[in-house]
Design a protein around this motif. Structure first.
Motif, PDB file in Angstrom:
ATOM      1  N   MET A 104     -16.271  44.325  33.752  1.00  9.29           N
ATOM      2  CA  MET A 104     -15.816  43.138  33.027  1.00  9.29           C
ATOM      3  C   MET A 104     -14.577  42.553  33.700  1.00  9.29           C
ATOM      4  N   PHE A 105     -14.366  41.268  33.428  1.00 11.14           N
ATOM      5  CA  PHE A 105     -13.244  40.543  34.020  1.00 11.14           C
ATOM      6  C   PHE A 105     -12.634  39.648  32.956  1.00 11.14           C
ATOM      7  N   GLY A 106     -11.297  39.650  32.879  1.00 10.72           N
ATOM      8  CA  GLY A 106     -10.597  38.797  31.938  1.00 10.72           C
ATOM      9  C   GLY A 106      -9.630  37.888  32.664  1.00 10.72           C
ATOM     10  N   TRP A 107      -9.674  36.587  32.334  1.00  9.90           N
ATOM     11  CA  TRP A 107      -8.797  35.605  32.991  1.00  9.90           C
ATOM     12  C   TRP A 107      -7.539  35.370  32.160  1.00  9.90           C
ATOM     13  N   ALA A 197      -8.991  50.033  35.364  1.00  6.18           N
ATOM     14  CA  ALA A 197      -8.641  48.616  35.348  1.00  6.18           C
ATOM     15  C   ALA A 197      -7.471  48.349  36.291  1.00  6.18           C
ATOM     16  N   GLY A 198      -7.454  47.100  36.787  1.00  3.46           N
ATOM     17  CA  GLY A 198      -6.355  46.689  37.651  1.00  3.46           C
ATOM     18  C   GLY A 198      -6.416  45.196  37.917  1.00  3.46           C
ATOM     19  N   PRO A 199      -5.324  44.618  38.422  1.00 10.84           N
ATOM     20  CA  PRO A 199      -5.279  43.162  38.638  1.00 10.84           C
ATOM     21  C   PRO A 199      -6.030  42.765  39.909  1.00 10.84           C
ATOM     22  N   VAL A 200      -6.443  41.515  39.943  1.00  9.99           N
ATOM     23  CA  VAL A 200      -7.101  40.945  41.123  1.00  9.99           C
ATOM     24  C   VAL A 200      -6.303  39.711  41.559  1.00  9.99           C
ATOM     25  N   GLN A 207      -5.562  36.300  39.552  1.00  7.97           N
ATOM     26  CA  GLN A 207      -6.713  35.699  38.881  1.00  7.97           C
ATOM     27  C   GLN A 207      -6.933  36.278  37.477  1.00  7.97           C
ATOM     28  N   GLY A 208      -6.694  37.582  37.336  1.00  5.37           N
ATOM     29  CA  GLY A 208      -6.941  38.229  36.050  1.00  5.37           C
ATOM     30  C   GLY A 208      -7.033  39.729  36.244  1.00  5.37           C
ATOM     31  N   VAL A 209      -7.758  40.406  35.344  1.00  8.23           N
ATOM     32  CA  VAL A 209      -7.883  41.864  35.385  1.00  8.23           C
ATOM     33  C   VAL A 209      -9.365  42.227  35.445  1.00  8.23           C
ATOM     34  N   LEU A 210      -9.695  43.117  36.381  1.00  5.29           N
ATOM     35  CA  LEU A 210     -11.048  43.649  36.550  1.00  5.29           C
ATOM     36  C   LEU A 210     -11.069  45.069  35.993  1.00  5.29           C
ATOM     37  N   ALA A 211     -12.107  45.417  35.235  1.00  2.00           N
ATOM     38  CA  ALA A 211     -12.196  46.756  34.634  1.00  2.00           C
ATOM     39  C   ALA A 211     -13.623  47.266  34.737  1.00  2.00           C
TER      40      ALA A 211
END
Length: 685
Positions: A104-107, A197-200, A207-211
């Motif tokens: 998942m990805f959150g902006w 999880a970590g930032p991209v 851009q956001g966080v990828l998990a």
């Protein structure tokens, strides 16, 4: 100290058997415990290594998937907002890594996209994007087909989910690198899950966080393939000792693991609380413990997994190791005690059959005589002349006492014997509650019925006696149609007032249930008086004839209260001491201030309505009556009459209100003297 012959022989045999059994059991059990510990330790080591490897592979696959997707974004192979290519990348990772449940990805603007595995049969693409539809969650469901996936349906549902409030996003949007974190705040699920999880950053712009998320149901599925011993199981516990994965071969993202089922799960939960819970010392990262659950002992070993404080708990019933040893031990014990039993069994049987058992039966008969249960005594046959003669004498004694039993209050005699009260004249002052009960109109009824009144009174006295006995009361005597009973002696009763009130209400109900009718066909009416206080209680009489009874003012007042019911049309009247002692346990109405016959000063008299725990009616009529009584005492006779009328109307007829209305009307016509205190004078007993 004296001992029965049969018991002496039985104890000797039991001691010999017990000693032999203890020695053999100790030797074998010591060896068996050592062997079982070694075997349990070996199995636990193998299981822990297997689980550690599986957890490690699962974690590394999640970390590798995260690194691969991040690289694609960072190298700008695709942009994070390119929906079609992004979906393909997430899908390929889910297909390549079967243990991964979410990518998942959150902006930063609150938009969210995820690929979620739906067990082994399919997956769903989830997106929350205000540009698509105002704060709706879009879910595209797919099923797996050989070599591809097939679209099934698309749904839109309202949602409040915002990744920025979730820990997997909030903890990493400002961080420099990835790490593992709890991820229970996922859209649409509430289960244990952990995210890497970590930032991209793309071109140095965040851009956001990828998990990448692993649901613990996947670990439960793996645990379901393990079998520690024949009947054991392995569990995964978190750092606080909570079971987060339990064996279930069918568990996946759609089918939650069966948590909380089975005795082994309960043992693992207890072990977690004792070794890792809030009260645990946590001094040993790996520990072994023995837990008995449902009478079954289990060996439990906890081994660290090196991730997030997790531990693998191996639970194995000790019977899995010791069953064969126990069976061998049993056979050996049987052989040892068999010889002892064979040598002594016949002697024990003969002693018990010929001497011990007949004596025990005769002693039981004597105990029945002591308790006045003389009807249950019967002759005991015996081959020994002395025992047969003793049984015959006991039976003759019981037959003689039986003829006089009904002339005595047997329950009272039992209590006097139990309390060890001497059969000598004398007594002491005790706090008691006294009850008098009488039949309304008995004199005329007895004249009209003659000897036919006997069966009617028998039914009445039987119901009354049972009610008193049910509530720990002592029946003193029957006086014509009357009954006297008291509470608090000979057995101490701290709740004597409450029990007396319960008995009075029960007595009225019991007589009503019997449906006793007089010669006119009307239900038999009774009246009761209750009073509490200090009285002289004991054996009153002479050396030749004694009566265990109570004497004193408290008894006289109780008798007068019973008679006062006639004046007010009531059924149960109680004195102020009973009212105070029973307190909130009873529902009453203050009826009047009455100077009973033989006393110059007045006492407050109360009508007992019900026990508080049984009262379900309205108190409106009680409040109205007591308001009228207060007005009456204040000489406001008009207001008193009005209040009494309200009470009568609310109750649907109330003789006491009628009596008080007549008094108030009389005083309204001819006001009382200035020294009038509102006390009514009872002119009859």
């Amino acid at each position: 100290m004296r001992i029965n012959v049969g018991i002496a022989v039985s104890l000797l045999v039991a001691f010999a058997i017990g000693l032999s059994t203890f020695v053999v059991h100790s030797l074998w059990w010591t060896t068996a415990r050592e062997n079982s510990r070694m075997l349990a330790a070996e199995i636990n080591s193998q299981i822990a290594d297997t689980v550690r490897i599986e957890v490690g592979l699962t974690l590394r696959s999640a970390e590798a998937a995260w690194a691969a997707v991040r690289t694609i974004f960072v190298q700008n192979v695709i942009e994070t907002r390119q929906a079609d290519k992004r979906e393909f990348v997430f899908l390929s990772q889910l297909q390549a890594q079967p243990n991964i449940s979410w990518i998942m990805f959150g902006w930063e603007d609150g938009d969210f996209f995820a690929a979620h595995r739906l067990g082994d049969g399919g997956l769903e693409m989830i997106e929350v994007d205000d540009a698509i539809r105002d704060r709706m969650l879009r879910a595209d469901r797919y099923i797996f087909i050989p070599g591809d996936i097939q679209f099934e349906e698309r749904t839109f549902t309202p949602t409040t989910y915002d990744p920025r409030t979730a820990r997997w996003y909030r903890d990493f949007i400002g961080s420099d690198g990835p790490d593992w974190v709890d991820a229970r705040d996922l859209p649409g699920i509430h289960k244990d899950a952990y995210a890497f999880a970590g930032p991209v950053d793309v071109f140095r712009r965040r851009q956001g966080v990828l998990a990448v998320v692993i649901e613990t149901d996947r670990l439960s599925r793996f645990l379901g393939t393990l079998r520690p011993g024949e009947f054991g199981a392995a569990f995964i516990l978190d750092a606080d000792g909570k079971v987060i994965a339990a064996p279930d071969p069918n568990a996946d993202e759609i089918t939650p693991a069966r948590m909380g089922e089975g005795a082994l799960f309960e043992v693992a939960r207890i072990a977690g609380e004792q070794l890792l819970g809030p009260s645990a010392t946590r001094s040993d990262p790996s520990a072994a413990i023995r837990i008995v659950n449902g009478g079954v002992p289990h060996a439990v070993a906890l081994t660290p997994l090196g991730f997030y404080g997790w531990r693998v708990a191996t639970v194995i019933p000790e019977s899995a190791f010791l069953s064969e040893i126990d069976r061998t031990l049993e056979r050996l014990i049987y052989v040892l005690i068999g010889a002892v039993l064979a040598a002594t069994g016949l002697a024990v049987w003969l002693v018990r059959r010929v001497v011990s058992t007949p004596l025990a039966r005769i002693v039981d008969d004597l105990n029945k005589v002591e308790r006045f249960d003389v009807e249950q005594v019967a002759p005991r046959k015996s081959r020994l002349t002395e025992l047969a003669d003793l049984s015959a004498a006991t039976t003759n004694m019981a037959a003689g006492l039986s003829a006089f039993r009904k002339y005595l209050p047997a329950d009272l005699v039992r209590m006097l014997v139990a309390e060890g009260i001497s059969t000598q004249p004398g007594g002491s002052m005790k706090q008691i509650s006294v009850l008098f009960c009488d039949v309304a109109g008995f004199t005329g009824l007895s004249e009209r019925l003659g000897t036919k009144i006997i069966p009617l009174m028998e039914t009445y006295f039987s119901a009354a006696s049972a009610a008193v006995t049910r509530h720990k009361g002592t029946i003193d005597k029957f006086i014509g149609d009357g009954l006297m009973a008291f509470w608090g002696a000979p057995r101490l009763d701290q709740s004597h007032a409450e029990n007396a009130c319960r008995a009075a209400l029960d007595l009225v109900s019991a007589v009503a249930v019997t449906s006793i009718k007089d010669d006119a066909g009307d239900p038999l009416r009774i009246r009761l008086g209750l009073n509490s206080g200090e009285a002289l209680v004991g054996n009153i009489g002479s050396e030749q004839r004694l009566n265990y009874t109570a004497m004193g003012d408290v008894v006289n007042v109780a008798s007068r209260l019973e008679g006062a019911n006639k004046e007010y049309g009531t059924t149960i009247l109680i004195g102020p001491a009973t009212r105070q002692a029973a307190g909130g346990k009873i529902v009453v109405r203050e009826l009047d201030t009455l100077a009973v016959f033989g006393r110059s000063e007045g006492i407050d008299v109360f009508e007992l309505i019900a026990m508080t725990d049984d009262f379900k009616g309205s108190r409106a009529w009680i409040d109205a009556y007591e308001d009228g009584l207060a007005r009456y005492r204040q000489r406001d006779f008009d207001a008193a009459i009005e209040a009494f009328e309200k009470a009568e109307e609310a109750r649907g007829g109330d003789p006491a209100s009628e009596v008080m209305k007549r008094r108030a009307a009389a005083f309204r016509a001819a006001p009382p003297a200035d020294d009038w205190t509102g006390v009514a004078i009872a002119d009859a007993k």
